[in-house]
Design a protein around this motif. Sequence first.
Motif, mmCIF file in Angstrom:
data_model
loop_
_atom_site.group_PDB
_atom_site.id
_atom_site.type_symbol
_atom_site.label_atom_id
_atom_site.label_comp_id
_atom_site.label_asym_id
_atom_site.label_seq_id
_atom_site.Cartn_x
_atom_site.Cartn_y
_atom_site.Cartn_z
ATOM 1 N N VAL A 30 37.406 39.872 30.602
ATOM 2 C CA VAL A 30 36.561 39.520 31.753
ATOM 3 C C VAL A 30 37.439 39.114 32.927
ATOM 4 O O VAL A 30 37.225 39.558 34.065
ATOM 5 N N TYR A 31 38.441 38.270 32.677
ATOM 6 C CA TYR A 31 39.339 37.855 33.757
ATOM 7 C C TYR A 31 40.015 39.066 34.391
ATOM 8 O O TYR A 31 40.091 39.177 35.613
ATOM 9 N N SER A 32 40.496 39.988 33.585
ATOM 10 C CA SER A 32 41.168 41.181 34.118
ATOM 11 C C SER A 32 40.204 42.082 34.879
ATOM 12 O O SER A 32 40.555 42.634 35.920
ATOM 13 N N THR A 33 38.997 42.228 34.362
ATOM 14 C CA THR A 33 38.007 43.062 35.042
ATOM 15 C C THR A 33 37.684 42.484 36.422
ATOM 16 O O THR A 33 37.652 43.220 37.415
ATOM 17 N N VAL A 34 37.462 41.187 36.478
ATOM 18 C CA VAL A 34 37.166 40.560 37.771
ATOM 19 C C VAL A 34 38.372 40.690 38.707
ATOM 20 O O VAL A 34 38.218 41.017 39.887
ATOM 21 N N GLY A 38 37.372 43.921 40.636
ATOM 22 C CA GLY A 38 36.715 43.159 41.691
ATOM 23 C C GLY A 38 37.662 42.854 42.836
ATOM 24 O O GLY A 38 37.642 43.512 43.872
ATOM 25 N N VAL A 39 38.521 41.871 42.618
ATOM 26 C CA VAL A 39 39.402 41.397 43.687
ATOM 27 C C VAL A 39 40.321 42.511 44.198
ATOM 28 O O VAL A 39 40.410 42.749 45.405
ATOM 29 N N ALA A 40 40.996 43.205 43.307
ATOM 30 C CA ALA A 40 41.935 44.242 43.746
ATOM 31 C C ALA A 40 41.223 45.387 44.465
ATOM 32 O O ALA A 40 41.748 45.915 45.456
ATOM 33 N N MET A 41 40.034 45.754 43.994
ATOM 34 C CA MET A 41 39.281 46.817 44.671
ATOM 35 C C MET A 41 38.881 46.389 46.082
ATOM 36 O O MET A 41 38.945 47.181 47.023
ATOM 37 N N TYR A 46 39.902 46.640 51.827
ATOM 38 C CA TYR A 46 40.346 45.953 53.047
ATOM 39 C C TYR A 46 41.541 46.672 53.659
ATOM 40 O O TYR A 46 41.572 46.926 54.872
ATOM 41 N N ALA A 47 42.522 46.994 52.836
ATOM 42 C CA ALA A 47 43.726 47.670 53.343
ATOM 43 C C ALA A 47 43.378 49.018 53.961
ATOM 44 O O ALA A 47 43.900 49.379 55.026
ATOM 45 N N ALA A 48 42.490 49.771 53.314
ATOM 46 C CA ALA A 48 42.092 51.079 53.835
ATOM 47 C C ALA A 48 41.330 50.939 55.151
ATOM 48 O O ALA A 48 41.577 51.691 56.105
ATOM 49 N N VAL A 90 32.752 44.691 59.023
ATOM 50 C CA VAL A 90 32.953 45.083 57.625
ATOM 51 C C VAL A 90 34.351 44.657 57.165
ATOM 52 O O VAL A 90 34.516 44.157 56.050
ATOM 53 N N LEU A 91 35.342 44.820 58.022
ATOM 54 C CA LEU A 91 36.699 44.378 57.688
ATOM 55 C C LEU A 91 36.730 42.878 57.409
ATOM 56 O O LEU A 91 37.248 42.437 56.376
ATOM 57 N N GLY A 92 36.180 42.094 58.310
ATOM 58 C CA GLY A 92 36.170 40.638 58.134
ATOM 59 C C GLY A 92 35.382 40.212 56.912
ATOM 60 O O GLY A 92 35.810 39.330 56.155
ATOM 61 N N TRP A 93 34.241 40.843 56.683
ATOM 62 C CA TRP A 93 33.410 40.495 55.526
ATOM 63 C C TRP A 93 34.121 40.829 54.221
ATOM 64 O O TRP A 93 34.066 40.057 53.260
ATOM 65 N N THR A 94 34.806 41.969 54.184
ATOM 66 C CA THR A 94 35.547 42.357 52.983
ATOM 67 C C THR A 94 36.659 41.354 52.710
ATOM 68 O O THR A 94 36.922 41.003 51.553
ATOM 69 N N HIS A 95 37.273 40.849 53.759
ATOM 70 C CA HIS A 95 38.295 39.800 53.641
ATOM 71 C C HIS A 95 37.696 38.570 52.956
ATOM 72 O O HIS A 95 38.252 38.041 51.996
ATOM 73 N N TYR A 96 36.544 38.123 53.435
ATOM 74 C CA TYR A 96 35.873 36.972 52.823
ATOM 75 C C TYR A 96 35.526 37.235 51.365
ATOM 76 O O TYR A 96 35.749 36.383 50.493
ATOM 77 N N LEU A 97 34.953 38.394 51.095
ATOM 78 C CA LEU A 97 34.547 38.712 49.727
ATOM 79 C C LEU A 97 35.733 38.689 48.774
ATOM 80 O O LEU A 97 35.641 38.133 47.672
ATOM 81 N N ALA A 98 36.846 39.291 49.184
ATOM 82 C CA ALA A 98 38.034 39.348 48.319
ATOM 83 C C ALA A 98 38.575 37.951 48.038
ATOM 84 O O ALA A 98 38.842 37.599 46.882
ATOM 85 N N PHE A 99 38.736 37.151 49.075
ATOM 86 C CA PHE A 99 39.321 35.834 48.873
ATOM 87 C C PHE A 99 38.373 34.889 48.151
ATOM 88 O O PHE A 99 38.814 34.121 47.288
ATOM 89 N N ASP A 100 37.098 34.929 48.466
ATOM 90 C CA ASP A 100 36.162 34.056 47.753
ATOM 91 C C ASP A 100 36.088 34.411 46.272
ATOM 92 O O ASP A 100 36.047 33.514 45.422
ATOM 93 N N LEU A 101 36.089 35.696 45.939
ATOM 94 C CA LEU A 101 36.057 36.090 44.531
ATOM 95 C C LEU A 101 37.346 35.667 43.832
ATOM 96 O O LEU A 101 37.312 35.196 42.690
ATOM 97 N N PHE A 102 38.477 35.804 44.496
ATOM 98 C CA PHE A 102 39.741 35.355 43.915
ATOM 99 C C PHE A 102 39.705 33.857 43.658
ATOM 100 O O PHE A 102 40.110 33.381 42.590
ATOM 101 N N VAL A 103 39.214 33.094 44.607
ATOM 102 C CA VAL A 103 39.111 31.639 44.436
ATOM 103 C C VAL A 103 38.142 31.316 43.304
ATOM 104 O O VAL A 103 38.408 30.433 42.479
#
Length: 160
Positions: A30-34, A38-41, A46-48, A90-103
Amino acid sequence: MSWAGLFGLTNVIALIGWALLAALPRGPKVYSTVMYAGVAMLCLAYAAIFAALFGGFVDPVRVPGAPVPDLGDYSVRGLRTLFMSDGAIVLGWTHYLAFDLFVGLWIARDADLKGFSRWVQLPVLFLTFMAGPIGLLIWLVIRERRAQQAARANGDRAAR
């Protein structure tokens, strides 16, 4: 894909990650999947998006009449101008989503390692999901209180 479609896709990725953290028994899978699905995707998206926008490869769909952003202007006015497009939102929102999920992933792992029940974790994870820094702050306060209690208990044992 449209900006609205990409916005929806990133939200689905994040929601699946949060659902896994909240609902499934946690372990390495589960940790790896998230982390990776999740986070890496989200980081990859975001990078793209970043490269496509700042490389001029896609139309950011700016608000009609919005001035061209000055990437060197980090004032409130400058950032408002920067985010006056669908692409930048969309760029800014994706930034939030990635960091919040990582946290959220970090909080879940940390809480599991420290033996906190899911009943303690779920409200903190929900707050992190909805208002990232508030959930993180609450978790930091909770974990510090537990650490202080443990230190006092260990100090009492050492004094005996």
